[in-house]
Design a protein around this motif. Structure first.
Motif, PDB file in Angstrom:
ATOM      1  N   TYR A 222       0.769  -1.295  -0.234  1.00 50.36           N
ATOM      2  CA  TYR A 222       0.085   0.055  -0.180  1.00 50.36           C
ATOM      3  C   TYR A 222       1.184   1.350  -0.072  1.00 50.36           C
ATOM      4  CZ  TYR A 222      -3.797   2.964   1.193  1.00 50.36           C
ATOM      5  OH  TYR A 222      -4.533   4.189   0.895  1.00 50.36           O
ATOM      6  N   TRP A 223       1.988   1.457   0.580  1.00 46.47           N
ATOM      7  CA  TRP A 223       2.851   2.454   0.866  1.00 46.47           C
ATOM      8  C   TRP A 223       3.976   2.907   0.019  1.00 46.47           C
ATOM      9  CZ3 TRP A 223       2.790   6.641   4.383  1.00 46.47           C
ATOM     10  CH2 TRP A 223       2.098   6.275   5.501  1.00 46.47           C
ATOM     11  N   LEU A 224       3.625   1.730  -0.600  1.00 46.65           N
ATOM     12  CA  LEU A 224       4.669   2.138  -2.297  1.00 46.65           C
ATOM     13  C   LEU A 224       3.721   2.161  -3.355  1.00 46.65           C
ATOM     14  CD1 LEU A 224       6.675  -1.677  -2.404  1.00 46.65           C
ATOM     15  CD2 LEU A 224       7.327   0.270  -2.366  1.00 46.65           C
ATOM     16  N   VAL A 225       2.601   1.650  -3.450  1.00 42.92           N
ATOM     17  CA  VAL A 225       1.864   2.130  -4.654  1.00 42.92           C
ATOM     18  C   VAL A 225       1.548   3.869  -4.257  1.00 42.92           C
ATOM     19  CG1 VAL A 225       1.798  -0.144  -5.586  1.00 42.92           C
ATOM     20  CG2 VAL A 225      -0.246   1.249  -3.882  1.00 42.92           C
ATOM     21  N   HIS A 226       1.214   4.298  -3.166  1.00 40.57           N
ATOM     22  CA  HIS A 226       0.795   5.469  -2.518  1.00 40.57           C
ATOM     23  C   HIS A 226       2.219   6.397  -2.639  1.00 40.57           C
ATOM     24  CE1 HIS A 226      -2.849   3.512  -1.767  1.00 40.57           C
ATOM     25  NE2 HIS A 226      -2.974   4.201  -2.343  1.00 40.57           N
ATOM     26  N   VAL A 227       3.101   6.366  -1.970  1.00 45.80           N
ATOM     27  CA  VAL A 227       3.895   7.511  -2.103  1.00 45.80           C
ATOM     28  C   VAL A 227       5.090   7.041  -3.048  1.00 45.80           C
ATOM     29  CG1 VAL A 227       3.920   7.141   0.248  1.00 45.80           C
ATOM     30  CG2 VAL A 227       5.371   5.934  -0.010  1.00 45.80           C
ATOM     31  N   THR A 228       5.110   5.789  -4.049  1.00 41.34           N
ATOM     32  CA  THR A 228       5.890   6.701  -5.155  1.00 41.34           C
ATOM     33  C   THR A 228       5.589   6.435  -6.848  1.00 41.34           C
ATOM     34  OG1 THR A 228       6.908   4.006  -3.689  1.00 41.34           O
ATOM     35  CG2 THR A 228       8.451   4.606  -5.939  1.00 41.34           C
ATOM     36  N   LYS A 229       6.610   6.990  -7.163  1.00 31.19           N
ATOM     37  CA  LYS A 229       6.361   6.731  -8.527  1.00 31.19           C
ATOM     38  C   LYS A 229       6.637   6.192  -9.560  1.00 31.19           C
ATOM     39  CE  LYS A 229       4.927  11.321 -10.322  1.00 31.19           C
ATOM     40  NZ  LYS A 229       5.827  12.847 -11.548  1.00 31.19           N
ATOM     41  N   TRP A 230       6.066   5.188 -10.304  1.00 36.03           N
ATOM     42  CA  TRP A 230       6.261   4.135 -11.160  1.00 36.03           C
ATOM     43  C   TRP A 230       6.875   4.537 -12.689  1.00 36.03           C
ATOM     44  CZ3 TRP A 230       7.066  -0.245  -8.350  1.00 36.03           C
ATOM     45  CH2 TRP A 230       6.758  -0.559  -7.137  1.00 36.03           C
ATOM     46  N   SER A 231       6.361   4.494 -13.303  1.00 36.78           N
ATOM     47  CA  SER A 231       7.154   4.772 -14.505  1.00 36.78           C
ATOM     48  C   SER A 231       6.163   3.862 -15.660  1.00 36.78           C
ATOM     49  CB  SER A 231       8.263   3.735 -15.736  1.00 36.78           C
ATOM     50  OG  SER A 231       8.380   2.240 -14.982  1.00 36.78           O
ATOM     51  N   GLU A 232       5.243   3.765 -16.746  1.00 38.96           N
ATOM     52  CA  GLU A 232       4.516   3.571 -17.460  1.00 38.96           C
ATOM     53  C   GLU A 232       4.904   1.950 -17.559  1.00 38.96           C
ATOM     54  OE1 GLU A 232       1.011   2.572 -19.162  1.00 38.96           O
ATOM     55  OE2 GLU A 232       2.061   5.117 -17.846  1.00 38.96           O
ATOM     56  N   ARG A 233       5.884   1.713 -17.884  1.00 46.25           N
ATOM     57  CA  ARG A 233       6.170   0.113 -17.914  1.00 46.25           C
ATOM     58  C   ARG A 233       6.443  -0.899 -16.769  1.00 46.25           C
ATOM     59  NH1 ARG A 233      12.443  -0.577 -21.427  1.00 46.25           N
ATOM     60  NH2 ARG A 233      11.338   1.028 -22.568  1.00 46.25           N
ATOM     61  N   VAL A 234       6.684   0.175 -15.378  1.00 48.46           N
ATOM     62  CA  VAL A 234       6.711  -1.013 -14.892  1.00 48.46           C
ATOM     63  C   VAL A 234       5.194  -1.230 -14.415  1.00 48.46           C
ATOM     64  CG1 VAL A 234       7.147  -1.195 -11.883  1.00 48.46           C
ATOM     65  CG2 VAL A 234       9.254  -0.302 -13.545  1.00 48.46           C
ATOM     66  N   HIS A 235       4.622   0.147 -14.323  1.00 54.15           N
ATOM     67  CA  HIS A 235       2.791  -0.421 -14.184  1.00 54.15           C
ATOM     68  C   HIS A 235       2.336  -1.563 -15.304  1.00 54.15           C
ATOM     69  CE1 HIS A 235       0.892   2.318 -11.406  1.00 54.15           C
ATOM     70  NE2 HIS A 235       1.621   3.129 -11.810  1.00 54.15           N
ATOM     71  N   LYS A 236       3.076  -1.678 -16.032  1.00 51.89           N
ATOM     72  CA  LYS A 236       2.168  -2.371 -17.300  1.00 51.89           C
ATOM     73  C   LYS A 236       2.696  -3.731 -16.807  1.00 51.89           C
ATOM     74  CE  LYS A 236       1.233   0.842 -21.694  1.00 51.89           C
ATOM     75  NZ  LYS A 236       2.053   0.797 -22.723  1.00 51.89           N
ATOM     76  N   LEU A 237       3.578  -3.956 -16.763  1.00 50.63           N
ATOM     77  CA  LEU A 237       4.903  -5.162 -15.850  1.00 50.63           C
ATOM     78  C   LEU A 237       3.673  -5.548 -14.920  1.00 50.63           C
ATOM     79  CD1 LEU A 237       6.372  -7.584 -16.130  1.00 50.63           C
ATOM     80  CD2 LEU A 237       7.868  -5.743 -14.652  1.00 50.63           C
ATOM     81  N   PHE A 238       3.817  -4.845 -14.170  1.00 51.54           N
ATOM     82  CA  PHE A 238       2.890  -5.186 -12.938  1.00 51.54           C
ATOM     83  C   PHE A 238       1.154  -6.351 -13.064  1.00 51.54           C
ATOM     84  CE2 PHE A 238       6.011  -3.280 -10.121  1.00 51.54           C
ATOM     85  CZ  PHE A 238       6.867  -4.471  -9.915  1.00 51.54           C
TER      86      PHE A 238
END
Length: 356
Positions: A268-284
């Motif tokens: 929860y904290w990772l996805v709410h306080v960390t900026k993910w690149s579009e590539r990482v978003h698509k991967l997960f």
């Protein structure tokens, strides 16, 4: 996976953000369950690892004795308790809480029909297919009657959990739901393993299994309802302490509860306080979307690789000699193959119906 064991993230630079509950920092109106995406990815990856290590720790998979077996047992105890089936069930309950809050299901008929198509029919079709494609799988056709034809047992068990939760939540008091969940918790504490309770009762339709797992489903929905109070550094530290201090055997249930809730806090904290690149978003996102298919196919690949002579005569000796490299290689291959095949099948109507 949100649907369905072997016989066994960049520190935050802003202090203000770090001390602000993620829900408030992002805004409740923009709330998304991105933590579930990460949890699904983690759950399905560790499930693949679990079944790879079953080659060493379960006689029915090979029972290979190696100098690493003690470490493999520790991995089971610390990171993959009960093949992380409680984690999968917790995720399903967490999503159920989300869906109920948003009034996704207006009537029981609509709800039941969707769950029949999503869980019950895949249980019957894929369960039968897995019996045919996995020679020597425990239970066989008789297992269909008792809810455990193979690893597809989870679909039927989860179907029961959804039905029970919906009926209690809509036609009874919340304390009844909590009481049933506490009864389920008592079964967890008494029997310690789903296979123990299955062997002790072995009831028609496998109805003992949802009674055993219902606590985890209820816990997921309960945590979602109280998420505004749950996500805090204080709670995370307290849960981490319980997880580290609880003994894997005598206090296993408390360790598993703390483990799942710590994972939820972390993701929860990772996805709410960390900026993910579009590539990482698509991967997960891709892994999470394919998680049920990965669940279905990885078991098939690993079982056949260790039980069909044309494969096992090469793979089992390699596992015996290369007891560090082979688990890594098999995890990568089984995960990648299952992911790839699922992604392809999701482009078809039948694949989308059974695996989406």
């Amino acid at each position: 996976m949100g649907k369905r064991q072997c016989t066994v993230e960049k520190m935050v630079g802003s202090k203000k953000i770090a001390n602000t509950p993620p829900m408030e920092a992002k805004g409740a109106s923009q709330e998304k369950l991105e933590e579930v995406t990460l949890l699904r990815c983690f759950a399905v990856l560790t499930l693949v690892v679990h079944h790879v290590l079953c080659i060493y720790l379960a006689d029915s998979w090979g029972g290979i004795d190696s100098p690493m077996n003690g470490y493999f047992k520790n991995i089971f105890s610390w990171f993959i308790p009960e093949a992380n089936m409680p984690l999968f069930t917790f995720i399903a309950g967490y999503l159920m809480g989300y869906q109920i809050e948003r009034k996704k299901y207006d009537t029981f008929n609509v709800f039941a029909r969707k769950k029949v198509h999503r869980l019950l029919i895949p249980y019957l079709i894929l369960g039968a297919l897995m019996i045919v494609l996995q020679p020597g799988i425990p239970g066989g056709w008789n297992g269909m009657i008792y809810g455990v034809p193979n690893h597809m047992w989870y679909c039927l068990m989860l179907f029961y959990c959804y039905m029970l939760y919906y009926l209690i939540s809509n036609f009874s008091k919340e304390w009844v739901n909590a009481l049933v969940a506490m009864g389920s918790l008592a079964l967890n504490m008494k029997y310690g393993s789903m296979w123990t309770i299955y062997q002790n009762f072995h009831l028609f339709g496998g109805i003992e299994l949802p009674l055993y797992f219902y606590f985890w489903f209820w816990l997921g929905s309960y945590i979602f309802k109280h998420r505004h109070e749950f996500f805090s550094i204080t709670n995370a530290m307290l849960l981490l302490t319980v997880y580290l201090l609880a003994r894997p055997h005598a206090q296993a249930i408390f360790k598993t509860i703390a483990y799942i809730l710590v994972l939820l806090q972390i993701t929860y904290w990772l996805v709410h306080v960390t900026k993910w690149s579009e590539r990482v978003h698509k991967l997960f996102g891709s892994i999470a979307m394919c998680s049920f298919g990965i669940y279905v196919f990885h078991h098939l690949f690993l079982w056949d690789a260790t039980h069909i002579d044309i494969f096992s005569q090469y793979i089992l000796p390699l596992c015996s000699v290369h007891y560090v490299l082979m688990p890594i290689a098999l995890t990568i291959v089984a995960f990648a193959m299952s992911w790839g095949i699922t992604a392809l099948l999701l482009n078809t109507k039948t694949g989308k119906y059974l695996l989406a």
